[in-house]
Design a protein around this motif. Structure first.
Motif, mmCIF file in Angstrom:
data_model
loop_
_atom_site.group_PDB
_atom_site.id
_atom_site.type_symbol
_atom_site.label_atom_id
_atom_site.label_comp_id
_atom_site.label_asym_id
_atom_site.label_seq_id
_atom_site.Cartn_x
_atom_site.Cartn_y
_atom_site.Cartn_z
ATOM 1 N N VAL A 47 0.847 -1.217 -0.017
ATOM 2 C CA VAL A 47 0.016 -0.117 0.056
ATOM 3 C C VAL A 47 0.899 1.147 -0.002
ATOM 4 C CG1 VAL A 47 -1.850 1.207 1.265
ATOM 5 C CG2 VAL A 47 -1.765 -1.176 1.256
ATOM 6 N N HIS A 48 0.680 2.156 -0.894
ATOM 7 C CA HIS A 48 1.625 3.183 -1.252
ATOM 8 C C HIS A 48 0.739 4.575 -0.999
ATOM 9 C CE1 HIS A 48 4.561 0.546 -3.168
ATOM 10 N NE2 HIS A 48 3.535 -0.036 -3.660
ATOM 11 N N ASP A 49 1.618 5.539 -0.357
ATOM 12 C CA ASP A 49 0.821 6.717 -0.146
ATOM 13 C C ASP A 49 -0.100 6.973 0.855
ATOM 14 O OD1 ASP A 49 3.186 7.904 -1.846
ATOM 15 O OD2 ASP A 49 1.986 7.979 -3.419
ATOM 16 N N PHE A 50 -0.292 6.102 1.848
ATOM 17 C CA PHE A 50 -1.114 6.223 2.942
ATOM 18 C C PHE A 50 -0.868 7.210 4.039
ATOM 19 C CE2 PHE A 50 -3.313 4.850 6.743
ATOM 20 C CZ PHE A 50 -4.595 4.746 6.650
ATOM 21 N N ASP A 51 -1.626 8.417 4.061
ATOM 22 C CA ASP A 51 -1.180 9.445 4.788
ATOM 23 C C ASP A 51 -2.449 9.799 5.558
ATOM 24 O OD1 ASP A 51 -0.025 11.354 6.037
ATOM 25 O OD2 ASP A 51 0.276 12.689 4.250
ATOM 26 N N PRO A 52 -2.799 9.144 6.591
ATOM 27 C CA PRO A 52 -4.275 9.129 7.198
ATOM 28 C C PRO A 52 -4.095 10.484 8.135
ATOM 29 C CG PRO A 52 -3.056 7.822 8.313
ATOM 30 C CD PRO A 52 -2.004 8.222 7.402
ATOM 31 N N ARG A 53 -3.728 11.566 7.620
ATOM 32 C CA ARG A 53 -4.007 12.996 8.205
ATOM 33 C C ARG A 53 -5.625 13.428 7.876
ATOM 34 N NH1 ARG A 53 0.162 16.595 6.596
ATOM 35 N NH2 ARG A 53 0.540 15.078 5.136
ATOM 36 N N THR A 54 -6.088 13.844 8.895
ATOM 37 C CA THR A 54 -7.722 14.028 8.196
ATOM 38 C C THR A 54 -8.140 15.328 8.683
ATOM 39 O OG1 THR A 54 -8.481 12.805 10.108
ATOM 40 C CG2 THR A 54 -8.541 11.848 7.912
ATOM 41 N N PRO A 55 -7.580 16.600 8.316
ATOM 42 C CA PRO A 55 -8.194 17.823 8.871
ATOM 43 C C PRO A 55 -9.718 18.091 8.632
ATOM 44 C CG PRO A 55 -6.919 18.058 6.909
ATOM 45 C CD PRO A 55 -6.665 16.716 7.166
ATOM 46 N N ARG A 56 -10.334 18.303 9.641
ATOM 47 C CA ARG A 56 -11.824 18.766 9.785
ATOM 48 C C ARG A 56 -12.324 17.409 9.064
ATOM 49 N NH1 ARG A 56 -14.287 23.271 11.119
ATOM 50 N NH2 ARG A 56 -12.973 25.354 11.258
ATOM 51 N N GLY A 57 -11.564 16.080 9.253
ATOM 52 C CA GLY A 57 -12.400 14.902 8.718
ATOM 53 C C GLY A 57 -12.265 14.431 7.466
ATOM 54 N N ASP A 58 -11.428 15.504 6.608
ATOM 55 C CA ASP A 58 -11.164 15.352 5.161
ATOM 56 C C ASP A 58 -10.422 14.126 4.891
ATOM 57 O OD1 ASP A 58 -9.663 15.700 2.589
ATOM 58 O OD2 ASP A 58 -10.771 17.562 2.604
ATOM 59 N N SER A 59 -10.892 13.162 4.152
ATOM 60 C CA SER A 59 -10.194 11.894 3.781
ATOM 61 C C SER A 59 -9.808 11.959 2.173
ATOM 62 C CB SER A 59 -10.800 10.613 4.258
ATOM 63 O OG SER A 59 -12.272 10.623 3.736
ATOM 64 N N ASP A 60 -9.526 12.960 1.701
ATOM 65 C CA ASP A 60 -9.538 13.013 0.286
ATOM 66 C C ASP A 60 -7.957 12.419 0.031
ATOM 67 O OD1 ASP A 60 -10.432 14.214 -2.415
ATOM 68 O OD2 ASP A 60 -8.285 14.928 -2.432
ATOM 69 N N PHE A 61 -7.262 12.153 1.013
ATOM 70 C CA PHE A 61 -6.138 11.556 0.487
ATOM 71 C C PHE A 61 -6.171 10.052 0.023
ATOM 72 C CE2 PHE A 61 -6.943 9.684 4.868
ATOM 73 C CZ PHE A 61 -6.394 8.324 4.715
ATOM 74 N N LEU A 62 -7.428 9.460 0.274
ATOM 75 C CA LEU A 62 -7.609 7.965 -0.079
ATOM 76 C C LEU A 62 -7.595 8.032 -1.580
ATOM 77 C CD1 LEU A 62 -10.035 6.838 2.545
ATOM 78 C CD2 LEU A 62 -7.973 6.077 2.004
ATOM 79 N N THR A 63 -7.629 9.156 -2.294
ATOM 80 C CA THR A 63 -7.803 9.153 -3.937
ATOM 81 C C THR A 63 -6.556 9.047 -4.627
ATOM 82 O OG1 THR A 63 -7.760 11.619 -4.048
ATOM 83 C CG2 THR A 63 -9.923 10.678 -3.750
ATOM 84 N N ARG A 64 -5.448 9.592 -3.386
ATOM 85 C CA ARG A 64 -4.166 9.193 -3.919
ATOM 86 C C ARG A 64 -3.364 7.930 -3.456
ATOM 87 N NH1 ARG A 64 -5.169 14.310 -2.251
ATOM 88 N NH2 ARG A 64 -3.835 14.062 -0.397
ATOM 89 N N VAL A 65 -4.035 7.244 -2.763
ATOM 90 C CA VAL A 65 -3.466 5.913 -2.395
ATOM 91 C C VAL A 65 -3.374 4.936 -3.530
ATOM 92 C CG1 VAL A 65 -3.773 3.905 -0.722
ATOM 93 C CG2 VAL A 65 -4.273 6.218 0.014
ATOM 94 N N TRP A 66 -2.322 4.077 -3.527
ATOM 95 C CA TRP A 66 -2.276 3.240 -4.743
ATOM 96 C C TRP A 66 -1.681 1.718 -4.072
ATOM 97 C CZ3 TRP A 66 2.725 2.140 -6.928
ATOM 98 C CH2 TRP A 66 3.835 3.116 -6.505
ATOM 99 N N VAL A 67 -1.961 0.764 -4.826
ATOM 100 C CA VAL A 67 -1.526 -0.423 -4.421
ATOM 101 C C VAL A 67 -0.622 -1.229 -5.633
ATOM 102 C CG1 VAL A 67 -3.278 -0.967 -2.536
ATOM 103 C CG2 VAL A 67 -3.657 -1.655 -4.930
ATOM 104 N N THR A 68 0.327 -1.987 -5.148
ATOM 105 C CA THR A 68 0.896 -2.979 -5.816
ATOM 106 C C THR A 68 0.424 -4.347 -5.618
ATOM 107 O OG1 THR A 68 2.962 -2.839 -4.447
ATOM 108 C CG2 THR A 68 3.034 -1.615 -6.448
#
Length: 608
Positions: free
Chosen positions: A583-604
């Motif tokens: 699992v790559h680029d998993f960065d679970p910082r969620t300012p004000r509950g924002d989980s938009d980072f999941l759109t940038r997660v990728w897997v091999t």
């Protein structure tokens, strides 16, 4: 349960989605695989033999006040007190027009493999499907709420949290209390009934924001400083404020400020049972109390995102079951305690983990300045000098906590929290404590009660360590344990304590926290500490739009709060996540509950 069938693939599959499918590292989990996954997790839960320990949290109070200039963004519908005009900086208008660059214009990561399914487990689910009628992170951060967009969102790439456009293309600040927002022209609702892919309009956004702001709705307080939402055209919106508010864009980027469509709401009166039809990057294919399935939206307005094809989100309250699921690779990512993750990382060298610290949560210590001997500053300073937060950190908090004044921080504007060095001279110096007490003629003091909420055994242990520290300089202290509900009623609301140890009030917004907890008229100013300069600084930062100037005000505020020696967080709360190295680029910082980072997660590809 809510279940929606996405459009037939041959009819609606975009070029981007076809590319995702041809580059997929492994096939989507078929239905039988999903059922097997759930069954396996249920077995793990049963085998764990762990009874979930749930501690009731005190109910947030509703505080009546006159017209507030700024409002809390806590889950409670708490109102802030009216501002008293004081000298201070005036609002600094933004440059107009302001075009916010899209964070997704970044170059894709090297070696990116598109496609695949990310499977992860969270402790709590959602009570229902309506984003405006719940504060649940199970829906808004980790669930079907991700199918909806917002006017703005947070870009956490690079280690900070920057407000950027989501549905908007640009915005202008016409006056300190007036914003004009222009929408993107390429946004369409997901191709599901009753919207069937129609274009998003400004009228849709105004409907949604007005609905969220409905008096009595749980998320209305976030927008209560906004007096007007007006669609001036199909793609432009005017927003007017009751008073300048430096957090306006943050509030519109809040995970609770999801944009919903009028037709879907009007069909059933609300969205509790769905359907979930948004403009976001994910289509909700199924949502239940125990899991959510999200598929990539092939018609999402950002052609490059998401990198994945789907998210499978399991609700697993048992920590041991989540950890077991990770160990056997039923799930790819899990939230757990530091001890559990540390053990798993020691057992598997292909597990990575991270701890995300929240400076506004953890263990708060409060000294009631309205009671003796805490009514004297020198004595409060001496009390703090008997305590050793560094030792508590190592003994009770796995060495992972840090000190804080309690100011919520989204990472917006680097350096707006006090550095650790600001606390160095205030603790762990019993000799100086004895000297200060002797200057006041206080060789020993009457009995002081340390009231500690039962938020966990570590809180209790720390309270006894604090009593021992006070005893070392002749201050006798007893520890009184109370339930979390009693703590909320007696400490947060009633101010009935000598020294309190427990969780801080649940206020998420910086301005709301400062008004509620540290302003002289704050409803949660339970220590009774007042300082006209603190009041002035609170009011000034609330209307200061310039990030640099506001940061200076916030730093000065924290220095004055710490100088009062009446309230601080001795151990910030840290949330821990672990994941497998594929699992790559998993960065679970969620300012004000924002989980938009999941759109940038990728897997091999997962190992066999």
């Amino acid at each position: 349960m809510y279940s929606a069938q996405p459009p037939d693939v041959p009819k609606t599959l975009s070029t981007q989605m076809q590319s995702h499918l041809t580059k997929r590292a492994f096939p989507l989990i078929p239905q039988i695989g999903v059922l097997a996954l759930i069954a396996a997790l249920l077995v793990l839960i049963q085998c764990s033999g762990e009874a979930t320990d749930t501690t009731a949290m005190p109910t947030n109070p509703v505080v009546k006040a006159s017209t507030p200039a700024t409002t809390p963004t806590s889950p409670a519908s708490m109102l802030t007190p009216a501002q008293t005009p004081t000298p201070g900086p005036t609002a600094t208008p933004f440059v107009t027009p302001t075009v916010i660059p899209s964070p997704t214009s970044l170059v894709p990561p090297e070696g990116l493999e598109r496609g695949g399914v990310l499977r992860f487990a969270v402790p709590e689910g959602s009570p229902h499907m309506d984003p405006h009628l719940t504060v649940s992170a199970g829906l808004l951060t980790w669930g079907a709420g991700q199918s909806y967009s917002r006017l703005f969102k947070f870009d956490t790439v690079g280690g900070s949290a920057v407000v950027v456009c989501d549905l908007c293309a640009s915005w202008q600040q016409l006056f300190p209390t007036t914003f004009r927002i222009k929408l993107r022209e390429d946004v369409r609702w997901q191709n599901l009934p009753p919207l069937n892919g129609r274009k998003l309009t400004a009228q849709d956004v105004v409907f949604s924001l007005k609905r969220q702001a409905t008096p009595g709705f749980p998320n209305a307080a976030i927008l209560s400083n906004i007096t007007e939402f007006t669609a001036v055209s199909e793609s432009e919106i005017i927003i007017r404020l009751a008073a300048p508010d430096s957090e306006t864009l943050e509030k519109l980027a809040d995970s609770h400020s999801r944009i919903v469509a009028p037709e879907v709401v009007l069909a059933n009166g609300d969205l509790r049972r769905g359907p979930t039809v948004g403009t976001g990057p994910w289509i909700t294919s199924e949502a239940r109390s125990d899991r959510t399935s999200l598929l990539v939206n092939p018609d999402y307005f950002d052609d490059d995102l998401p990198y994945l094809d789907a998210l499978e989100i399991q609700v697993v309250p048992s920590e041991s079951a989540r950890v077991a699921g990770m160990r056997v690779r039923i799930i790819d990512i899990a939230q757990a305690s530091y001890a559990a993750i540390s053990d798993a990382a020691d057992s598997f060298d292909t597990i990575e983990w991270v701890g995300i610290s929240n400076p506004a949560a953890g263990v708060e210590i409060a000294l009631n300045t309205g009671r003796g001997p805490m009514d004297t500053l020198v004595i409060r300073e001496a009390m703090m000098l008997t305590w050793d937060p560094e030792a508590w950190n190592n003994d009770f908090w796995d060495g992972q906590a840090r000190l804080s004044v309690g100011l919520p921080d989204l990472g917006i504007g680097a350096g707006r929290l006090l550095p650790g060095s600001a606390f160095t001279d205030r603790f762990n110096d019993p000799a100086s404590a004895s000297s200060r007490l002797s200057t006041k003629g206080l060789v020993s003091a009457g009995n002081v009660i340390i009231k500690v909420g039962e938020f966990g055994q570590n809180y209790i242990d720390q309270a006894f360590a604090m009593a021992n520290g006070l005893a070392s300089v002749g201050i006798s202290a007893d520890v009184e344990r109370v339930s979390t509900r009693t703590f909320g009623d007696e400490v947060w609301i009633g101010g009935d304590f000598d020294i309190a140890v427990g969780a801080p009030p649940p206020v998420l917004s910086t301005t709301a926290y400062l008004y509620a907890v540290h302003h002289s008229d704050g409803p949660w100013n339970s220590t009774g500490y007042t300082d006209p300069e603190i009041d002035r600084l609170i009011e000034a930062q609330a209307r200061e739009y310039d990030i640099v100037k506001r940061t200076e005000l916030l730093l000065e505020l924290q220095r004055r709060i710490l100088g009062g020696s009446h309230r601080f967080i001795s151990a910030t709360r840290t949330t821990y996540w672990m994941w497998w190295v594929y699992v790559h680029d998993f960065d679970p910082r969620t300012p004000r509950g924002d989980s938009d980072f999941l759109t940038r997660v990728w897997v091999t590809e997962r190992p066999a």
